[in-house]
Design a protein around this motif. Structure first.
Motif, PDB file in Angstrom:
ATOM      1  N   GLU A  25      41.044  45.087  45.557  1.00  0.00           N
ATOM      2  CA  GLU A  25      41.543  45.992  44.526  1.00  0.00           C
ATOM      3  C   GLU A  25      42.924  45.620  44.004  1.00  0.00           C
ATOM      4  OE1 GLU A  25      42.846  49.924  46.230  1.00  0.00           O
ATOM      5  OE2 GLU A  25      41.628  49.141  47.873  1.00  0.00           O
ATOM      6  N   TYR A  26      43.638  44.729  44.675  1.00  0.00           N
ATOM      7  CA  TYR A  26      44.996  44.405  44.263  1.00  0.00           C
ATOM      8  C   TYR A  26      45.171  43.002  43.698  1.00  0.00           C
ATOM      9  CZ  TYR A  26      45.974  48.558  46.941  1.00  0.00           C
ATOM     10  OH  TYR A  26      45.967  49.840  47.419  1.00  0.00           O
ATOM     11  N   ARG A  27      44.336  42.065  44.101  1.00  0.00           N
ATOM     12  CA  ARG A  27      44.558  40.694  43.660  1.00  0.00           C
ATOM     13  C   ARG A  27      43.289  39.867  43.654  1.00  0.00           C
ATOM     14  NH1 ARG A  27      48.141  39.017  48.754  1.00  0.00           N
ATOM     15  NH2 ARG A  27      48.153  41.216  49.084  1.00  0.00           N
TER      16      ARG A  27
END
Length: 73
Positions: free
Chosen positions: A11-13
């Motif tokens: 979800e972040y990278r």
């Protein structure tokens, strides 16, 4: 975590899979050897690196690119 087209996605990278990094490091060593022996031209190596660099630029890969393409002065 989701894996799609050699990217690890959370979800972040967006990251490059370890196997892709290892494959490219081996290719770079092989290209270096072939260049020293005169069996391949620099333009062929540059073309391959440009393609891989385009693939890697989509991910969070600043440190990876910095470490793989470090040139001693």
């Amino acid at each position: 975590m989701l894996i799609f087209v050699d990217y690890k996605i959370n979800e972040y990278r967006l990251k490059i899979r370890h196997s892709s990094k290892v494959r490219m490091k081996r290719k770079l060593k092989h290209y270096t050897k072939l260049l020293k022996e005169g069996k391949i031209e620099l333009s062929d190596v540059q073309r391959s690196i440009a393609g891989w660099s385009g693939y890697v630029n989509h991910a969070n890969s600043y440190n990876l690119r910095k470490s793989m393409f470090y040139i001693e002065g």
